[in-house]
Design a protein around this motif. Sequence first.
Motif, PDB file in Angstrom:
ATOM      1  N   TYR A 288      -4.602 -17.981  -0.185  1.00 53.11           N
ATOM      2  CA  TYR A 288      -3.770 -18.327  -1.331  1.00 53.11           C
ATOM      3  C   TYR A 288      -2.277 -18.198  -1.046  1.00 53.11           C
ATOM      4  O   TYR A 288      -1.852 -17.671  -0.015  1.00 53.11           O
ATOM      5  CB  TYR A 288      -4.178 -17.493  -2.534  1.00 53.11           C
ATOM      6  N   GLY A 289      -1.474 -18.649  -2.009  1.00 56.19           N
ATOM      7  CA  GLY A 289      -0.044 -18.783  -1.783  1.00 56.19           C
ATOM      8  C   GLY A 289       0.786 -17.545  -2.035  1.00 56.19           C
ATOM      9  O   GLY A 289       1.973 -17.518  -1.706  1.00 56.19           O
ATOM     10  N   ILE A 290       0.199 -16.487  -2.619  1.00 57.47           N
ATOM     11  CA  ILE A 290       0.928 -15.240  -2.887  1.00 57.47           C
ATOM     12  C   ILE A 290       0.160 -14.086  -2.254  1.00 57.47           C
ATOM     13  O   ILE A 290      -1.024 -13.898  -2.538  1.00 57.47           O
ATOM     14  CB  ILE A 290       1.081 -14.986  -4.396  1.00 57.47           C
ATOM     15  N   SER A 291       0.836 -13.324  -1.402  1.00 57.21           N
ATOM     16  CA  SER A 291       0.236 -12.123  -0.827  1.00 57.21           C
ATOM     17  C   SER A 291       0.825 -10.907  -1.516  1.00 57.21           C
ATOM     18  O   SER A 291       2.043 -10.682  -1.474  1.00 57.21           O
ATOM     19  CB  SER A 291       0.499 -12.048   0.685  1.00 57.21           C
ATOM     20  N   LEU A 292      -0.037 -10.129  -2.162  1.00 53.05           N
ATOM     21  CA  LEU A 292       0.368  -8.909  -2.855  1.00 53.05           C
ATOM     22  C   LEU A 292      -0.070  -7.731  -1.986  1.00 53.05           C
ATOM     23  O   LEU A 292      -1.270  -7.430  -1.889  1.00 53.05           O
ATOM     24  CB  LEU A 292      -0.278  -8.838  -4.235  1.00 53.05           C
ATOM     25  N   ILE A 293       0.899  -7.088  -1.354  1.00 48.28           N
ATOM     26  CA  ILE A 293       0.622  -6.013  -0.400  1.00 48.28           C
ATOM     27  C   ILE A 293       0.822  -4.681  -1.108  1.00 48.28           C
ATOM     28  O   ILE A 293       1.928  -4.338  -1.535  1.00 48.28           O
ATOM     29  CB  ILE A 293       1.542  -6.142   0.827  1.00 48.28           C
TER      30      ILE A 293
ATOM     31  N   SER B 125       3.651   4.432   4.582  1.00 49.75           N
ATOM     32  CA  SER B 125       2.855   3.830   5.649  1.00 49.75           C
ATOM     33  C   SER B 125       3.522   2.611   6.270  1.00 49.75           C
ATOM     34  O   SER B 125       2.999   2.039   7.221  1.00 49.75           O
ATOM     35  CB  SER B 125       1.476   3.427   5.111  1.00 49.75           C
ATOM     36  N   LEU B 126       4.668   2.179   5.735  1.00 49.03           N
ATOM     37  CA  LEU B 126       5.317   0.975   6.236  1.00 49.03           C
ATOM     38  C   LEU B 126       5.592   1.007   7.738  1.00 49.03           C
ATOM     39  O   LEU B 126       5.336   0.023   8.433  1.00 49.03           O
ATOM     40  CB  LEU B 126       6.619   0.722   5.467  1.00 49.03           C
ATOM     41  N   PRO B 127       6.131   2.105   8.290  1.00 49.70           N
ATOM     42  CA  PRO B 127       6.379   2.101   9.732  1.00 49.70           C
ATOM     43  C   PRO B 127       5.115   1.906  10.570  1.00 49.70           C
ATOM     44  O   PRO B 127       5.180   1.389  11.678  1.00 49.70           O
ATOM     45  CB  PRO B 127       6.994   3.484   9.987  1.00 49.70           C
ATOM     46  N   ARG B 128       3.937   2.292  10.020  1.00 56.93           N
ATOM     47  CA  ARG B 128       2.684   2.125  10.760  1.00 56.93           C
ATOM     48  C   ARG B 128       2.102   0.727  10.588  1.00 56.93           C
ATOM     49  O   ARG B 128       1.487   0.188  11.515  1.00 56.93           O
ATOM     50  CB  ARG B 128       1.652   3.160  10.293  1.00 56.93           C
ATOM     51  N   HIS B 129       2.267   0.137   9.411  1.00 56.09           N
ATOM     52  CA  HIS B 129       1.613  -1.137   9.104  1.00 56.09           C
ATOM     53  C   HIS B 129       2.521  -2.355   9.265  1.00 56.09           C
ATOM     54  O   HIS B 129       2.039  -3.470   9.446  1.00 56.09           O
ATOM     55  CB  HIS B 129       1.063  -1.108   7.683  1.00 56.09           C
ATOM     56  N   HIS B 130       3.832  -2.164   9.172  1.00 58.30           N
ATOM     57  CA  HIS B 130       4.766  -3.278   9.221  1.00 58.30           C
ATOM     58  C   HIS B 130       6.069  -2.777   9.825  1.00 58.30           C
ATOM     59  O   HIS B 130       6.522  -1.679   9.525  1.00 58.30           O
ATOM     60  CB  HIS B 130       5.011  -3.830   7.811  1.00 58.30           C
ATOM     61  N   PRO B 131       6.753  -3.534  10.703  1.00 60.98           N
ATOM     62  CA  PRO B 131       6.411  -4.911  11.082  1.00 60.98           C
ATOM     63  C   PRO B 131       5.525  -5.042  12.313  1.00 60.98           C
ATOM     64  O   PRO B 131       5.070  -6.132  12.627  1.00 60.98           O
ATOM     65  CB  PRO B 131       7.796  -5.511  11.373  1.00 60.98           C
TER      66      PRO B 131
ATOM     67  N   PRO C  30      14.547   6.229   2.717  1.00 58.97           N
ATOM     68  CA  PRO C  30      15.097   6.326   4.077  1.00 58.97           C
ATOM     69  C   PRO C  30      15.318   4.947   4.698  1.00 58.97           C
ATOM     70  O   PRO C  30      14.625   3.979   4.382  1.00 58.97           O
ATOM     71  CB  PRO C  30      14.016   7.100   4.838  1.00 58.97           C
ATOM     72  N   ASP C  31      16.276   4.874   5.600  1.00 59.19           N
ATOM     73  CA  ASP C  31      16.644   3.602   6.224  1.00 59.19           C
ATOM     74  C   ASP C  31      15.473   2.938   6.944  1.00 59.19           C
ATOM     75  O   ASP C  31      15.363   1.713   6.943  1.00 59.19           O
ATOM     76  CB  ASP C  31      17.790   3.824   7.223  1.00 59.19           C
ATOM     77  N   ILE C  32      14.594   3.741   7.558  1.00 60.15           N
ATOM     78  CA  ILE C  32      13.487   3.154   8.325  1.00 60.15           C
ATOM     79  C   ILE C  32      12.542   2.368   7.412  1.00 60.15           C
ATOM     80  O   ILE C  32      11.945   1.375   7.826  1.00 60.15           O
ATOM     81  CB  ILE C  32      12.722   4.247   9.105  1.00 60.15           C
ATOM     82  N   TRP C  33      12.424   2.774   6.151  1.00 57.26           N
ATOM     83  CA  TRP C  33      11.589   2.032   5.198  1.00 57.26           C
ATOM     84  C   TRP C  33      12.354   0.857   4.614  1.00 57.26           C
ATOM     85  O   TRP C  33      11.774  -0.194   4.339  1.00 57.26           O
ATOM     86  CB  TRP C  33      11.109   2.952   4.080  1.00 57.26           C
ATOM     87  N   VAL C  34      13.663   1.041   4.417  1.00 61.65           N
ATOM     88  CA  VAL C  34      14.487  -0.036   3.865  1.00 61.65           C
ATOM     89  C   VAL C  34      14.414  -1.275   4.744  1.00 61.65           C
ATOM     90  O   VAL C  34      14.312  -2.404   4.255  1.00 61.65           O
ATOM     91  CB  VAL C  34      15.946   0.430   3.695  1.00 61.65           C
TER      92      VAL C  34
ATOM     93  N   GLN D  16      -0.188  13.902   6.331  1.00 60.00           N
ATOM     94  CA  GLN D  16       1.030  13.321   6.866  1.00 60.00           C
ATOM     95  C   GLN D  16       1.977  12.830   5.782  1.00 60.00           C
ATOM     96  O   GLN D  16       3.187  13.033   5.858  1.00 60.00           O
ATOM     97  CB  GLN D  16       0.668  12.159   7.806  1.00 60.00           C
ATOM     98  N   ARG D  17       1.443  12.172   4.742  1.00 63.98           N
ATOM     99  CA  ARG D  17       2.322  11.624   3.707  1.00 63.98           C
ATOM    100  C   ARG D  17       3.091  12.732   3.010  1.00 63.98           C
ATOM    101  O   ARG D  17       4.281  12.583   2.706  1.00 63.98           O
ATOM    102  CB  ARG D  17       1.519  10.812   2.694  1.00 63.98           C
TER     103      ARG D  17
END
Length: 222
Positions: A90-95, A101-107, A131-135, A201-202
Motif C-alpha cells: 500500500y501507499g502509506i507505511s505507518l512505522i 530503537s531507531l538507531p538499531r532499526h533505521h537507517p 537526542p541528536d542521534i534520534w533526530v 536497555q530502553r
Amino acid sequence: MTGMPAIPSKSVSRAAASSDSPSRRPFGFNVIGHISANVGVGIVARDAIRLMLQKGYPVATFDIDPGRGRSGHETAYAHLASPSIDDLPYGISLIILSITSLPRHHPEGRVKLRDDVVNAGYFWWELPVIPDIWVKSLEQFDVLVAGSQYLRSTFERYVAGTPAVYAQHALQDLGGIRPDRAKFGLPVDKADLCLHRGTHQRSREKESVRRNQGIPERIFIR
C-alpha cells in the motif's frame, strides 16, 4: 489524525532525484512494528490496525521481533503479514516503534524507508528532549505521528523539516472488565501503589538522556 499538512513527500523528492519514479500504489496502510509482541508499542500497533480495519481501510503488516522472547504471542493479524518490507503493497507505511530503537532499526537496520510510499513514523517518548542521534533518523520521515499534544510539541521543537500531527490513541472498549481485588489478593480498604523501574536497555537509554540533558529526578516521582 488531525491537521495533516499538505506538503510534498520526502519520498517523492528522493525518488525524483533518482532514475526511478515512484510507482502508484493503492491506498492503504502498511503497518510496520512489533505486531505480535507483548510490548507496549505492540499493543499500540494492534489497536491502530483494529481501528483501520473497522473503518474499512486496507491493511498489511510487517512484524519486527523486539527480542527476549516477546514476539509471536498475539497472532490476531498474522493473516495480514507480508514476508518483507518490500512486499508491503500500500501507499502509506505507518512505522510504530519505540523511539529508542531507531538507531538499531533505521537507517541501517531492518526498517528501510521506501521511495514509493509515504513514510509516517508513529513513535512514543516521555521526555521533553530528543537526542541528536534520534533526530537524524526522525528527519527522514515524511510525517511524524504523536499520540499526545505534548509529544507533538516535542517533535516540532527538535525535528526540523518534518511535520508532526496529533492522533488520538485507538482505545479499545473494555466494558466487560470489572475490578476484582480478591482475585489478586488485594485488600479492599487500602490504596495500592505499584512502582516499576525498568532494567532493560530502553530504560538505561532513557536514564542516560535524562542525566545528559539535566532533567531532574523529581519529575518521575511527583
